[in-house]
Design a protein around this motif. Sequence first.
Motif, PDB file in Angstrom:
ATOM      1  N   ASP A 143       0.860  -1.090  -0.143  1.00  0.00           N
ATOM      2  CA  ASP A 143       0.110  -0.138  -0.033  1.00  0.00           C
ATOM      3  C   ASP A 143       0.931   1.341  -0.144  1.00  0.00           C
ATOM      4  OD1 ASP A 143      -2.535  -1.360   0.058  1.00  0.00           O
ATOM      5  OD2 ASP A 143      -2.604  -1.438   2.109  1.00  0.00           O
ATOM      6  N   SER A 144       2.026   1.177   0.858  1.00  0.00           N
ATOM      7  CA  SER A 144       2.635   2.355   0.928  1.00  0.00           C
ATOM      8  C   SER A 144       3.512   2.735  -0.362  1.00  0.00           C
ATOM      9  CB  SER A 144       3.818   2.390   2.035  1.00  0.00           C
ATOM     10  OG  SER A 144       3.031   2.269   3.220  1.00  0.00           O
ATOM     11  N   ARG A 145       3.918   1.546  -0.915  1.00  0.00           N
ATOM     12  CA  ARG A 145       4.722   1.625  -2.257  1.00  0.00           C
ATOM     13  C   ARG A 145       3.867   2.292  -3.417  1.00  0.00           C
ATOM     14  NH1 ARG A 145       7.024  -4.621  -2.523  1.00  0.00           N
ATOM     15  NH2 ARG A 145       9.048  -4.076  -0.952  1.00  0.00           N
ATOM     16  N   ILE A 146       2.475   1.525  -3.497  1.00  0.00           N
ATOM     17  CA  ILE A 146       1.540   2.241  -4.629  1.00  0.00           C
ATOM     18  C   ILE A 146       1.224   3.825  -4.129  1.00  0.00           C
ATOM     19  CG2 ILE A 146      -0.881   1.834  -5.373  1.00  0.00           C
ATOM     20  CD1 ILE A 146      -0.502  -1.020  -5.124  1.00  0.00           C
ATOM     21  N   LYS A 147       1.084   4.079  -2.912  1.00  0.00           N
ATOM     22  CA  LYS A 147       0.722   5.577  -2.780  1.00  0.00           C
ATOM     23  C   LYS A 147       1.657   6.262  -3.020  1.00  0.00           C
ATOM     24  CE  LYS A 147      -0.540   8.437   1.280  1.00  0.00           C
ATOM     25  NZ  LYS A 147      -0.972   8.409   2.761  1.00  0.00           N
ATOM     26  N   PHE A 148       3.155   5.885  -2.668  1.00  0.00           N
ATOM     27  CA  PHE A 148       4.199   6.834  -3.087  1.00  0.00           C
ATOM     28  C   PHE A 148       4.371   7.110  -4.710  1.00  0.00           C
ATOM     29  CE2 PHE A 148       8.410   6.819  -4.504  1.00  0.00           C
ATOM     30  CZ  PHE A 148       9.009   8.121  -4.273  1.00  0.00           C
ATOM     31  N   ILE A 149       4.267   5.860  -5.364  1.00  0.00           N
ATOM     32  CA  ILE A 149       4.386   6.018  -6.687  1.00  0.00           C
ATOM     33  C   ILE A 149       3.322   6.605  -7.451  1.00  0.00           C
ATOM     34  CG2 ILE A 149       4.446   4.636  -8.717  1.00  0.00           C
ATOM     35  CD1 ILE A 149       5.543   2.051  -7.106  1.00  0.00           C
ATOM     36  N   ASN A 150       2.060   6.655  -6.703  1.00  0.00           N
ATOM     37  CA  ASN A 150       0.910   7.322  -7.701  1.00  0.00           C
ATOM     38  C   ASN A 150       1.266   8.860  -7.217  1.00  0.00           C
ATOM     39  OD1 ASN A 150      -1.167   6.384  -8.895  1.00  0.00           O
ATOM     40  ND2 ASN A 150      -1.993   5.534  -7.207  1.00  0.00           N
ATOM     41  N   CYS A 151       1.628   9.422  -6.187  1.00  0.00           N
ATOM     42  CA  CYS A 151       2.299  10.716  -5.721  1.00  0.00           C
ATOM     43  C   CYS A 151       3.218  11.031  -6.586  1.00  0.00           C
ATOM     44  CB  CYS A 151       2.428  10.677  -4.248  1.00  0.00           C
ATOM     45  SG  CYS A 151       3.245  12.234  -3.789  1.00  0.00           S
ATOM     46  N   ALA A 152       4.174  10.209  -6.767  1.00  0.00           N
ATOM     47  CA  ALA A 152       5.330  10.695  -7.750  1.00  0.00           C
ATOM     48  C   ALA A 152       5.047  10.715  -9.349  1.00  0.00           C
ATOM     49  CB  ALA A 152       6.555   9.579  -7.814  1.00  0.00           C
ATOM     50  N   PHE A 153       3.920  10.062  -9.695  1.00  0.00           N
ATOM     51  CA  PHE A 153       3.666  10.293 -11.015  1.00  0.00           C
ATOM     52  C   PHE A 153       3.094  11.762 -11.305  1.00  0.00           C
ATOM     53  CE2 PHE A 153       2.646   5.429 -11.706  1.00  0.00           C
ATOM     54  CZ  PHE A 153       3.620   5.322 -12.796  1.00  0.00           C
ATOM     55  N   LYS A 154       2.673  12.477 -10.327  1.00  0.00           N
ATOM     56  CA  LYS A 154       2.072  13.818 -10.527  1.00  0.00           C
ATOM     57  C   LYS A 154       3.119  15.008 -10.592  1.00  0.00           C
ATOM     58  CE  LYS A 154      -1.835  12.495  -7.389  1.00  0.00           C
ATOM     59  NZ  LYS A 154      -2.394  12.904  -6.091  1.00  0.00           N
ATOM     60  N   GLU A 155       4.519  14.438 -10.280  1.00  0.00           N
ATOM     61  CA  GLU A 155       5.595  15.474 -10.226  1.00  0.00           C
ATOM     62  C   GLU A 155       6.367  15.454 -11.809  1.00  0.00           C
ATOM     63  OE1 GLU A 155       6.146  17.468  -7.935  1.00  0.00           O
ATOM     64  OE2 GLU A 155       4.362  16.690  -6.902  1.00  0.00           O
ATOM     65  N   ARG A 156       6.338  16.723 -12.395  1.00  0.00           N
ATOM     66  CA  ARG A 156       6.996  16.653 -13.631  1.00  0.00           C
ATOM     67  C   ARG A 156       8.497  16.549 -13.541  1.00  0.00           C
ATOM     68  NH1 ARG A 156       4.275  18.364 -17.987  1.00  0.00           N
ATOM     69  NH2 ARG A 156       5.706  19.076 -18.854  1.00  0.00           N
ATOM     70  N   ASP A 157       8.896  17.057 -12.267  1.00  0.00           N
ATOM     71  CA  ASP A 157      10.204  16.901 -11.961  1.00  0.00           C
ATOM     72  C   ASP A 157      10.724  15.960 -10.727  1.00  0.00           C
ATOM     73  OD1 ASP A 157      12.832  17.355 -10.916  1.00  0.00           O
ATOM     74  OD2 ASP A 157      12.910  19.139 -10.527  1.00  0.00           O
ATOM     75  N   GLN A 158      11.117  14.561 -11.275  1.00  0.00           N
ATOM     76  CA  GLN A 158      11.063  13.678 -10.264  1.00  0.00           C
ATOM     77  C   GLN A 158      11.901  13.883  -9.038  1.00  0.00           C
ATOM     78  OE1 GLN A 158       9.256  10.071 -10.265  1.00  0.00           O
ATOM     79  NE2 GLN A 158       8.079  11.995 -11.504  1.00  0.00           N
ATOM     80  N   SER A 159      12.839  14.932  -9.173  1.00  0.00           N
ATOM     81  CA  SER A 159      13.574  15.104  -7.832  1.00  0.00           C
ATOM     82  C   SER A 159      12.769  15.585  -6.688  1.00  0.00           C
ATOM     83  CB  SER A 159      14.748  15.864  -8.309  1.00  0.00           C
ATOM     84  OG  SER A 159      14.192  17.422  -8.684  1.00  0.00           O
ATOM     85  N   LYS A 160      11.687  16.129  -7.119  1.00  0.00           N
ATOM     86  CA  LYS A 160      10.809  16.604  -6.220  1.00  0.00           C
ATOM     87  C   LYS A 160       9.977  15.700  -5.370  1.00  0.00           C
ATOM     88  CE  LYS A 160      10.402  21.167  -8.157  1.00  0.00           C
ATOM     89  NZ  LYS A 160       9.380  22.106  -9.038  1.00  0.00           N
ATOM     90  N   SER A 161       9.678  14.405  -5.922  1.00  0.00           N
ATOM     91  CA  SER A 161       8.963  13.625  -5.345  1.00  0.00           C
ATOM     92  C   SER A 161       9.631  13.002  -4.100  1.00  0.00           C
ATOM     93  CB  SER A 161       8.988  12.195  -6.305  1.00  0.00           C
ATOM     94  OG  SER A 161      10.113  11.723  -6.482  1.00  0.00           O
TER      95      SER A 161
END
Length: 212
Positions: free
Chosen positions: A101-119
């Motif tokens: 659950d934590s992994r999927i939540k994090f990845i879904n959040c990261a998908f929203k960032e155009r700059d992946q360093s901000k994830s």
Amino acid sequence: MSVALVLGVLGFFSGVHSDTPVNLNVYYESMCPDSALFFREQLVNVQSKIPSYLNIELFPYGNAHYSGQHDEYTFTCQHGPNECYGNMVQTCYIELVNNTDSRIKFINCAFKERDQSKSLGKCIPDVDLRRQVKKCVTGPLGRNLEYEVAKKTESLNPRHSFIPWITVNGKGDASLNDKANENLMSVVCDEISDPKPDACLKNKWKIYRNFF
């Protein structure tokens, strides 16, 4: 025809949990719009409804390429260096956090960032975990882990022809992948022995209503 009779014909009954979880592998890319759509509309839904029936493994690499040797691998990615960084961030997070659950939540959040360093800052609230992920990404551990993801992706048989690419219980081809991207619940439920969970019954009934 009554609803009860339809459900009986479909052969779905809720009851005792199946002993063997469905092994669901997802091969994807951190900057791929189709990957983001699959996570948001398919994977989250299935994991939230039947988590105890699933064993999910995630492989962020996709159509990337690697070169080099142990501790010194370099990567080139379909959507550029930003995606390579995002892939490695997610690979490190998956290594450090043993919770689906934590992994999927994090990845879904990261998908929203155009700059992946901000994830890192926006999607990992725990300061210590953020530090551990960053250390992994910037050191040889991250490169070696991403290499392992690369090898697993390249060992697919048949090879992937689309990203995201889904395998279920070790099986995968273009037809299954199309079905999984359209209705993952249906694909997973086909692998669960009777009695199936309520979510499978409801998904089958939804398909039946749409068909007729």
